[in-house]
Design an enzyme around this catalytic site. Structure first.
Site, PDB file in Angstrom:
ATOM      1  N   LYS A 178      -9.463  -0.167  -5.456  1.00 60.84           N
ATOM      2  CA  LYS A 178      -9.487   0.424  -4.123  1.00 60.84           C
ATOM      3  C   LYS A 178     -10.773   1.211  -3.902  1.00 60.84           C
ATOM      4  O   LYS A 178     -11.070   2.146  -4.642  1.00 60.84           O
ATOM      5  CB  LYS A 178      -8.280   1.363  -3.985  1.00 60.84           C
ATOM      6  CG  LYS A 178      -8.246   2.189  -2.705  1.00 60.84           C
ATOM      7  CD  LYS A 178      -7.799   1.388  -1.510  1.00 60.84           C
ATOM      8  CE  LYS A 178      -7.869   2.176  -0.208  1.00 60.84           C
ATOM      9  NZ  LYS A 178      -6.752   3.098  -0.014  1.00 60.84           N
TER      10      LYS A 178
ATOM     11  N   HIS B  65     -10.630   1.307   2.140  1.00 63.30           N
ATOM     12  CA  HIS B  65     -10.327   2.253   3.219  1.00 63.30           C
ATOM     13  C   HIS B  65     -11.517   2.173   4.169  1.00 63.30           C
ATOM     14  O   HIS B  65     -12.576   2.715   3.874  1.00 63.30           O
ATOM     15  CB  HIS B  65     -10.150   3.676   2.675  1.00 63.30           C
ATOM     16  CG  HIS B  65      -9.771   4.657   3.736  1.00 63.30           C
ATOM     17  ND1 HIS B  65      -8.569   5.344   3.749  1.00 63.30           N
ATOM     18  CD2 HIS B  65     -10.425   5.055   4.862  1.00 63.30           C
ATOM     19  CE1 HIS B  65      -8.507   6.112   4.819  1.00 63.30           C
ATOM     20  NE2 HIS B  65      -9.624   5.961   5.513  1.00 63.30           N
TER      21      HIS B  65
ATOM     22  N   HIS C  91      -4.679  -0.656   5.972  1.00 61.52           N
ATOM     23  CA  HIS C  91      -4.132   0.096   7.127  1.00 61.52           C
ATOM     24  C   HIS C  91      -5.015  -0.018   8.376  1.00 61.52           C
ATOM     25  O   HIS C  91      -5.519   0.983   8.884  1.00 61.52           O
ATOM     26  CB  HIS C  91      -3.873   1.561   6.774  1.00 61.52           C
ATOM     27  CG  HIS C  91      -4.945   2.257   5.980  1.00 61.52           C
ATOM     28  ND1 HIS C  91      -6.262   2.303   6.367  1.00 61.52           N
ATOM     29  CD2 HIS C  91      -4.890   2.927   4.809  1.00 61.52           C
ATOM     30  CE1 HIS C  91      -6.952   2.978   5.478  1.00 61.52           C
ATOM     31  NE2 HIS C  91      -6.143   3.357   4.517  1.00 61.52           N
TER      32      HIS C  91
ATOM     33  N   ASP D 297       1.485   2.508   3.544  1.00 64.12           N
ATOM     34  CA  ASP D 297       0.631   3.684   3.373  1.00 64.12           C
ATOM     35  C   ASP D 297       1.487   4.945   3.394  1.00 64.12           C
ATOM     36  O   ASP D 297       1.042   6.002   3.815  1.00 64.12           O
ATOM     37  CB  ASP D 297      -0.478   3.754   4.433  1.00 64.12           C
ATOM     38  CG  ASP D 297      -1.586   4.723   4.030  1.00 64.12           C
ATOM     39  OD1 ASP D 297      -1.641   5.123   2.851  1.00 64.12           O
ATOM     40  OD2 ASP D 297      -2.397   5.095   4.902  1.00 64.12           O
TER      41      ASP D 297
ATOM     42  N   HIS E 217       1.508   5.367  -1.730  1.00 64.94           N
ATOM     43  CA  HIS E 217       1.107   6.514  -2.547  1.00 64.94           C
ATOM     44  C   HIS E 217       2.373   7.079  -3.188  1.00 64.94           C
ATOM     45  O   HIS E 217       3.256   7.568  -2.476  1.00 64.94           O
ATOM     46  CB  HIS E 217       0.456   7.594  -1.676  1.00 64.94           C
ATOM     47  CG  HIS E 217      -0.787   7.106  -1.003  1.00 64.94           C
ATOM     48  ND1 HIS E 217      -2.037   7.261  -1.556  1.00 64.94           N
ATOM     49  CD2 HIS E 217      -0.975   6.422   0.154  1.00 64.94           C
ATOM     50  CE1 HIS E 217      -2.942   6.717  -0.762  1.00 64.94           C
ATOM     51  NE2 HIS E 217      -2.320   6.190   0.284  1.00 64.94           N
TER      52      HIS E 217
ATOM     53  N   HIS F 115       0.867  -1.193   0.000  1.00 64.89           N
ATOM     54  CA  HIS F 115       0.000   0.000   0.000  1.00 64.89           C
ATOM     55  C   HIS F 115       0.894   1.230   0.000  1.00 64.89           C
ATOM     56  O   HIS F 115       1.444   1.596   1.036  1.00 64.89           O
ATOM     57  CB  HIS F 115      -0.910  -0.018   1.247  1.00 64.89           C
ATOM     58  CG  HIS F 115      -1.868   1.131   1.323  1.00 64.89           C
ATOM     59  ND1 HIS F 115      -3.190   0.959   1.684  1.00 64.89           N
ATOM     60  CD2 HIS F 115      -1.718   2.463   1.104  1.00 64.89           C
ATOM     61  CE1 HIS F 115      -3.799   2.137   1.682  1.00 64.89           C
ATOM     62  NE2 HIS F 115      -2.924   3.064   1.336  1.00 64.89           N
TER      63      HIS F 115
HETATM   64  O1  DOR Z   1      -3.253   9.582   5.842  1.00 62.04           O
HETATM   65  C1  DOR Z   1      -3.619   9.243   4.729  1.00 62.04           C
HETATM   66  N1  DOR Z   1      -3.078   9.785   3.623  1.00 62.04           N
HETATM   67  N2  DOR Z   1      -4.584   8.336   4.617  1.00 62.04           N
HETATM   68  C2  DOR Z   1      -5.143   8.026   3.427  1.00 62.04           C
HETATM   69  O2  DOR Z   1      -6.030   7.221   3.389  1.00 62.04           O
HETATM   70  C3  DOR Z   1      -4.703   8.722   2.191  1.00 62.04           C
HETATM   71  C4  DOR Z   1      -3.349   9.246   2.332  1.00 62.04           C
HETATM   72  C5  DOR Z   1      -2.975  10.230   1.257  1.00 62.04           C
HETATM   73  O3  DOR Z   1      -3.254   9.949   0.078  1.00 62.04           O
HETATM   74  O4  DOR Z   1      -2.398  11.254   1.577  1.00 62.04           O
HETATM   75 ZN    ZN Z   2      -3.305   5.014   1.665  1.00 62.01          ZN
END
Ligand code: DOR
Ligand code: ZN
Length: 337
Positions: free
Chosen positions: A95, A134, A168, A240, A15, A13
């Site tokens: 997702k 989520h 998460h 995450d 980003h 997971h």
């Molecule tokens: O803290 C987070 N940041 N939780 C999420 O679900 C998304 C993520 C983000 O994309 O910044």
């Molecule tokens: Zn995330």
């Protein structure tokens, strides 16, 4: 010197963002991990095959020659079976975000109704496309995940052939539920194995520890730690890691997300070593993901040595600045040069 080698580490997971931020952070994942599940919450969200393929190509360009497979995801919407058949080979999961629950999730699902979602979820089950979720309601912030358990349960019961990944997880209720249904699995982040709400807001406010779902109580952290350290086959590491520019974290109206990609393996080795569970670490960062997602292991192996690693105050490049968790602090394990 003490050493440990981790074979084929996956981050299930992450980003990676886009543009200059992608160029800065993608190599910080591909340096140590051999692959990862890439989140689709871009602006606009990834909801077409063309967008997924184009984003994958931008990621591959950003990581250069590193051995790293980006496992792409689509942003959940009601999709037809024809669409899913066509896109299937380009994605590893879809997702689902409840609408507005976190960063760039405005286009998510407003009401998670098993009947309304059945055509898409049944098609996903038939095509073996896992559903990543989520799991938060829009209730009181500390109760959002706990309140979502009935939704997970309804999904698990209504779609027994659908692989559902509880992303998460942060509560003892989630740790219990994932073990109750055969088709539920979960990811756990780095930060939720270390912090509670006290670390975020108990003293001076710590913006770099603020994320969604918010860190919970000591008993929740304890439950997460126990199941992760045990190497439980349904639990995968998913950092995450969610980079935001420094000025958007150190701001009035702090963006949610903790940036951990470049420190994750070092910190995990220290954690598992402290608890005398190093023998289970490869299950958590590799084997369980391979089994759950049916991945082909990579030949990439990362060796860490017991030598102090001072976490940089920030990672900078391409005009971006991002602050990692534990900035300026010392971790007892480093990557072997
Ligand atoms: O803290 C987070 N940041 N939780 C999420 O679900 C998304 C993520 C983000 O994309 O910044
Ligand atoms: Zn995330």
């Amino acid at each position: 010197m003490e050493k440990i080698t981790l074979n084929s580490p996956f981050d299930m997971h992450i980003h990676l963002r886009d543009g200059d931020m992608l160029k800065l952070v993608a190599p910080l994942s591909s340096h140590t991990f051999c692959g990862g599940i890439i989140m689709p919450n871009l602006v606009p969200p990834l909801d077409t095959k063309e967008a997924v393929v184009a984003y994958k190509n931008r990621i591959l360009e950003a990581i250069g020659s590193d051995d790293f497979t980006p496992f792409m995801t689509l942003f959940f919407k009601p999709y037809t079976k024809e669409f899913l058949e066509d896109v299937k080979d380009e994605i590893s999961a879809i997702k689902l975000y409840p609408a507005g629950i976190t960063t760039n999730s405005e286009g998510g699902v407003s009401v998670i109704d098993t009947e309304a979602l059945a055509p898409t979820l049944n098609a996903m089950a038939e095509l073996n496309i896992p559903l990543c979720v989520h799991g938060e309601t829009n209730g009181f912030v500390m109760d959002r995940e706990k309140e979502f358990m009935s939704v997970y349960e309804a999904l698990a019961v209504a779609f027994p052939k659908l692989k559902i990944i509880m992303e998460h997880i942060t509560t003892k209720e989630a740790v219990e539920l994932v073990q109750k249904y055969d088709n539920l699995y979960a990811t756990i982040t780095l930060q939720h194995l270390f912090i509670t709400l006290d670390d975020v807001a108990g003293g001076m406010l710590k913006p770099h520890l603020f994320c969604k779902p918010i860190a919970k109580r000591p008993e929740d952290k304890e439950a997460l730690l126990n199941i992760a350290l045990s190497g439980h086959s349904k639990i995968m590491f998913g950092s995450d890691s969610a980079p935001h520019p420094k000025h958007k974290k150190e701001a009035c109206g702090c963006a949610a997300g903790v940036f951990t990609s470049p420190i994750a393996l070092q910190v995990l080795v220290e954690l598992f070593e402290t608890h005398g569970k190093l023998e289970n670490l490869e299950k958590f960062v590799s084997q369980n993901a391979i089994d759950i997602y049916k991945l082909t292991p990579s030949s990439k192996a990362i060796t860490l040595v017991k030598k102090d690693f001072v976490v940089p105050e920030a990672y900078e490049g391409f005009g971006e600045v991002v602050v990692p968790m534990y900035a300026g602090e010392t971790i007892k394990w480093s990557l072997e040069k």
